[in-house]
Design a protein around this motif. Structure first.
Motif, mmCIF file in Angstrom:
data_model
loop_
_atom_site.group_PDB
_atom_site.id
_atom_site.type_symbol
_atom_site.label_atom_id
_atom_site.label_comp_id
_atom_site.label_asym_id
_atom_site.label_seq_id
_atom_site.Cartn_x
_atom_site.Cartn_y
_atom_site.Cartn_z
ATOM 1 N N ASP A 1 3.855 4.966 -2.719
ATOM 2 C CA ASP A 1 4.129 6.402 -2.817
ATOM 3 C C ASP A 1 5.242 6.819 -1.873
ATOM 4 O O ASP A 1 5.899 7.838 -2.093
ATOM 5 N N ASP A 2 5.440 6.045 -0.831
ATOM 6 C CA ASP A 2 6.467 6.361 0.152
ATOM 7 C C ASP A 2 7.802 5.688 -0.157
ATOM 8 O O ASP A 2 8.837 6.345 -0.186
ATOM 9 N N CYS B 1 0.798 -1.229 0.000
ATOM 10 C CA CYS B 1 0.000 0.000 0.000
ATOM 11 C C CYS B 1 0.830 1.279 0.000
ATOM 12 O O CYS B 1 0.309 2.337 -0.327
ATOM 13 N N CYS B 2 2.076 1.194 0.378
ATOM 14 C CA CYS B 2 2.868 2.404 0.609
ATOM 15 C C CYS B 2 3.887 2.699 -0.494
ATOM 16 O O CYS B 2 4.950 3.272 -0.231
ATOM 17 N N ARG C 1 8.563 3.902 -2.974
ATOM 18 C CA ARG C 1 8.824 3.967 -4.423
ATOM 19 C C ARG C 1 9.589 2.743 -4.947
ATOM 20 O O ARG C 1 10.371 2.841 -5.880
ATOM 21 N N THR D 1 2.706 8.927 6.814
ATOM 22 C CA THR D 1 3.307 8.701 5.502
ATOM 23 C C THR D 1 2.510 9.485 4.468
ATOM 24 O O THR D 1 1.400 9.952 4.725
ATOM 25 N N ARG D 2 3.062 9.610 3.264
ATOM 26 C CA ARG D 2 2.298 10.222 2.166
ATOM 27 C C ARG D 2 1.030 9.410 1.913
ATOM 28 O O ARG D 2 -0.036 9.947 1.678
ATOM 29 N N THR D 3 1.185 8.093 1.945
ATOM 30 C CA THR D 3 0.065 7.196 1.659
ATOM 31 C C THR D 3 -1.103 7.443 2.599
ATOM 32 O O THR D 3 -2.260 7.449 2.174
#
Length: 159
Positions: A30-31, A27-28, A33, A122-124
């Motif tokens: 975006d964090d 799921c993460c 990458r 987190t960004r997510t």
């Protein structure tokens, strides 16, 4: 899907750890990458023993979310109001499990007299926390090679 949230027990640690690791991996993006070094740093301490320590910590409150005897989420907060972990299994993302975990942590925090919750998002997860009343508090910080946004939520007076 009926989500049940209850206080975590020591026996929940392996399944909760699995939820945390799969959430980070799946799921993460975006964090992390897909960066192997970032992932390795983030996942290094995510072991059943790590989760067990949170569950047994006397100055913390930890909960699991379950559906049909399956652990689908884990959350933990310190008595100081710091939310240290809040993760859901990828299969139940956007289905209310995170909301249920956060509500349980908020209720407990208010019950013990905490006036505000704090965390590093987190960004997510940022949009999730914003939807649930958190606001950014200060500039982002770097944690495990990823950006963490300090956030805060005032709790309702009187629990």
């Amino acid at each position: 899907m009926k989500i049940q949230v209850r206080p975590a027990t020591e026996e929940d640690a392996p399944d909760a750890c699995s939820v945390i690791r799969s959430s980070i991996l799946e799921c993460c993006a975006d964090d992390h990458r897909g960066d192997a070094k970032v992932l390795e740093g983030w996942l290094r301490n995510k072991t059943p023993e790590f989760v067990r320590r949170f569950i047994l910590e006397p100055n913390a409150f930890s909960v699991v979310a379950r559906v049909d005897e399956e652990t689908i989420g884990f959350g933990s907060a310190l008595k100081t109001g710091e939310v240290t972990l809040c993760y859901v299994a990828p299969s139940v993302r956007f289905k209310g499990a995170g909301k249920a975990l956060l509500a349980a942590l908020e209720d407990h925090a208010a019950w013990v007299g905490v006036v505000a919750l704090r965390l590093e998002s987190t960004r997510t997860a940022r949009a999730f926390y914003l939807r649930h009343g958190f606001v950014a508090e200060g500039p982002p910080v770097l944690v495990f090679g990823i950006e963490g946004q300090p956030m805060r939520k005032e709790l309702r007076p009187g629990g």
